[in-house]
Design a protein around this motif. Sequence first.
Motif, PDB file in Angstrom:
ATOM      1  N   ASN A  16       0.808  -1.224   0.000  1.00 54.96           N
ATOM      2  CA  ASN A  16       0.000   0.000   0.000  1.00 54.96           C
ATOM      3  C   ASN A  16       0.842   1.276   0.000  1.00 54.96           C
ATOM      4  OD1 ASN A  16      -2.425  -1.503   0.022  1.00 54.96           O
ATOM      5  ND2 ASN A  16      -2.245  -1.725   2.234  1.00 54.96           N
ATOM      6  N   ASN A  17       2.155   1.153  -0.137  1.00 58.80           N
ATOM      7  CA  ASN A  17       3.015   2.330  -0.282  1.00 58.80           C
ATOM      8  C   ASN A  17       2.965   2.815  -1.732  1.00 58.80           C
ATOM      9  OD1 ASN A  17       5.855   2.497   1.881  1.00 58.80           O
ATOM     10  ND2 ASN A  17       3.915   1.574   2.383  1.00 58.80           N
ATOM     11  N   LEU A  29       5.005   7.815 -13.347  1.00 62.11           N
ATOM     12  CA  LEU A  29       3.681   7.453 -12.855  1.00 62.11           C
ATOM     13  C   LEU A  29       3.736   7.116 -11.377  1.00 62.11           C
ATOM     14  CD1 LEU A  29       2.706   4.889 -15.640  1.00 62.11           C
ATOM     15  CD2 LEU A  29       2.057   7.292 -15.534  1.00 62.11           C
ATOM     16  N   GLU A  30       2.775   7.601 -10.617  1.00 64.50           N
ATOM     17  CA  GLU A  30       2.640   7.136  -9.244  1.00 64.50           C
ATOM     18  C   GLU A  30       1.977   5.772  -9.294  1.00 64.50           C
ATOM     19  OE1 GLU A  30       0.653   9.771  -6.579  1.00 64.50           O
ATOM     20  OE2 GLU A  30       2.402  11.075  -6.428  1.00 64.50           O
ATOM     21  N   ALA A  31       2.462   4.858  -8.467  1.00 69.50           N
ATOM     22  CA  ALA A  31       1.939   3.493  -8.466  1.00 69.50           C
ATOM     23  C   ALA A  31       1.925   2.959  -7.040  1.00 69.50           C
ATOM     24  CB  ALA A  31       2.796   2.598  -9.352  1.00 69.50           C
ATOM     25  N   GLU A  32       0.812   2.360  -6.664  1.00 74.12           N
ATOM     26  CA  GLU A  32       0.675   1.776  -5.336  1.00 74.12           C
ATOM     27  C   GLU A  32       1.014   0.291  -5.405  1.00 74.12           C
ATOM     28  OE1 GLU A  32      -2.738   1.049  -1.903  1.00 74.12           O
ATOM     29  OE2 GLU A  32      -3.288   1.996  -3.797  1.00 74.12           O
ATOM     30  N   VAL A  53       2.758  -6.599  -7.459  1.00 72.09           N
ATOM     31  CA  VAL A  53       1.888  -5.910  -8.408  1.00 72.09           C
ATOM     32  C   VAL A  53       1.698  -4.471  -7.961  1.00 72.09           C
ATOM     33  CG1 VAL A  53      -0.421  -5.832  -9.439  1.00 72.09           C
ATOM     34  CG2 VAL A  53       0.693  -8.049  -9.039  1.00 72.09           C
ATOM     35  N   PHE A  54       1.902  -3.569  -8.915  1.00 71.97           N
ATOM     36  CA  PHE A  54       1.671  -2.145  -8.717  1.00 71.97           C
ATOM     37  C   PHE A  54       0.420  -1.741  -9.484  1.00 71.97           C
ATOM     38  CE2 PHE A  54       6.287  -2.668  -8.496  1.00 71.97           C
ATOM     39  CZ  PHE A  54       6.589  -1.989  -7.331  1.00 71.97           C
ATOM     40  N   ARG A  55      -0.272  -0.712  -8.988  1.00 74.78           N
ATOM     41  CA  ARG A  55      -1.421  -0.180  -9.724  1.00 74.78           C
ATOM     42  C   ARG A  55      -1.247   1.322  -9.897  1.00 74.78           C
ATOM     43  NH1 ARG A  55      -6.536  -1.961  -7.350  1.00 74.78           N
ATOM     44  NH2 ARG A  55      -5.922  -0.635  -5.627  1.00 74.78           N
ATOM     45  N   THR A  56      -1.409   1.765 -11.131  1.00 74.25           N
ATOM     46  CA  THR A  56      -1.385   3.193 -11.440  1.00 74.25           C
ATOM     47  C   THR A  56      -2.833   3.663 -11.610  1.00 74.25           C
ATOM     48  OG1 THR A  56      -1.358   2.934 -13.842  1.00 74.25           O
ATOM     49  CG2 THR A  56       0.786   2.852 -12.697  1.00 74.25           C
ATOM     50  N   GLN A  65       5.453  -3.965 -21.801  1.00 80.38           N
ATOM     51  CA  GLN A  65       6.419  -4.513 -20.850  1.00 80.38           C
ATOM     52  C   GLN A  65       7.821  -4.028 -21.176  1.00 80.38           C
ATOM     53  OE1 GLN A  65       6.010  -8.743 -21.159  1.00 80.38           O
ATOM     54  NE2 GLN A  65       7.348  -8.895 -22.916  1.00 80.38           N
ATOM     55  N   GLY A  66       8.611  -3.894 -20.127  1.00 75.76           N
ATOM     56  CA  GLY A  66       9.973  -3.428 -20.300  1.00 75.76           C
ATOM     57  C   GLY A  66      10.639  -3.192 -18.961  1.00 75.76           C
ATOM     58  N   ILE A  67      11.865  -2.757 -19.024  1.00 74.53           N
ATOM     59  CA  ILE A  67      12.622  -2.467 -17.807  1.00 74.53           C
ATOM     60  C   ILE A  67      12.443  -0.986 -17.478  1.00 74.53           C
ATOM     61  CG2 ILE A  67      14.918  -2.365 -16.763  1.00 74.53           C
ATOM     62  CD1 ILE A  67      15.657  -4.737 -18.606  1.00 74.53           C
ATOM     63  N   PHE A  68      11.990  -0.736 -16.247  1.00 73.55           N
ATOM     64  CA  PHE A  68      11.733   0.622 -15.789  1.00 73.55           C
ATOM     65  C   PHE A  68      12.367   0.808 -14.416  1.00 73.55           C
ATOM     66  CE2 PHE A  68       8.100  -0.677 -18.408  1.00 73.55           C
ATOM     67  CZ  PHE A  68       8.194   0.258 -19.414  1.00 73.55           C
ATOM     68  N   ILE A  69      12.616   2.049 -14.069  1.00 74.78           N
ATOM     69  CA  ILE A  69      13.110   2.378 -12.736  1.00 74.78           C
ATOM     70  C   ILE A  69      11.898   2.591 -11.828  1.00 74.78           C
ATOM     71  CG2 ILE A  69      14.471   3.980 -11.332  1.00 74.78           C
ATOM     72  CD1 ILE A  69      16.143   2.446 -13.371  1.00 74.78           C
ATOM     73  N   VAL A  70      11.849   1.832 -10.740  1.00 76.56           N
ATOM     74  CA  VAL A  70      10.783   1.964  -9.751  1.00 76.56           C
ATOM     75  C   VAL A  70      11.417   2.571  -8.509  1.00 76.56           C
ATOM     76  CG1 VAL A  70       9.066   0.742  -8.390  1.00 76.56           C
ATOM     77  CG2 VAL A  70       9.558  -0.008 -10.731  1.00 76.56           C
ATOM     78  N   VAL A  71      10.873   3.703  -8.061  1.00 78.45           N
ATOM     79  CA  VAL A  71      11.483   4.484  -6.993  1.00 78.45           C
ATOM     80  C   VAL A  71      10.576   4.491  -5.765  1.00 78.45           C
ATOM     81  CG1 VAL A  71      12.402   6.749  -6.358  1.00 78.45           C
ATOM     82  CG2 VAL A  71      12.538   5.971  -8.735  1.00 78.45           C
ATOM     83  N   HIS A  72      11.182   4.191  -4.620  1.00 80.44           N
ATOM     84  CA  HIS A  72      10.491   4.335  -3.335  1.00 80.44           C
ATOM     85  C   HIS A  72      11.246   5.397  -2.554  1.00 80.44           C
ATOM     86  CE1 HIS A  72       9.278   3.404   0.818  1.00 80.44           C
ATOM     87  NE2 HIS A  72       8.132   3.103   0.244  1.00 80.44           N
TER      88      HIS A  72
END
Length: 99
Positions: A16-17, A29-32, A53-56, A65-72
């Motif tokens: 839920n972050n 994109l913001e994604a939870e 699983v993330f949800r935008t 699909q692809g390689i992306f940077i996911v930032v927390h």
Amino acid sequence: MDIALLTLNDFDTLINNVFTIRISDEVQLEAELIELTKLNNYSPLERNPFSIVFRTEQKNEYYEQGIFIVVHPEKGDLQLFLSPLGFDDVGMKYEAVFS
């Protein structure tokens, strides 16, 4: 975070972050983080496979699909292979599988 060392437990407290998925320099994109799933162990590796699983809030479009940077904000940057799963009533879902 070193992706090779990550386990399902590393994401337990992050459910839920809100993360940011960097599609490109121009698109973020913001994604939870909405789901954690333990997968059957089909490999000789010590780590048990899992998926997250993330949800935008995307309603009509999605990214291939692809390689992306996911930032927390606290955990930093992760370079993940994300696949679109489809839309639900909130937005588009993307999955990363760790085998």
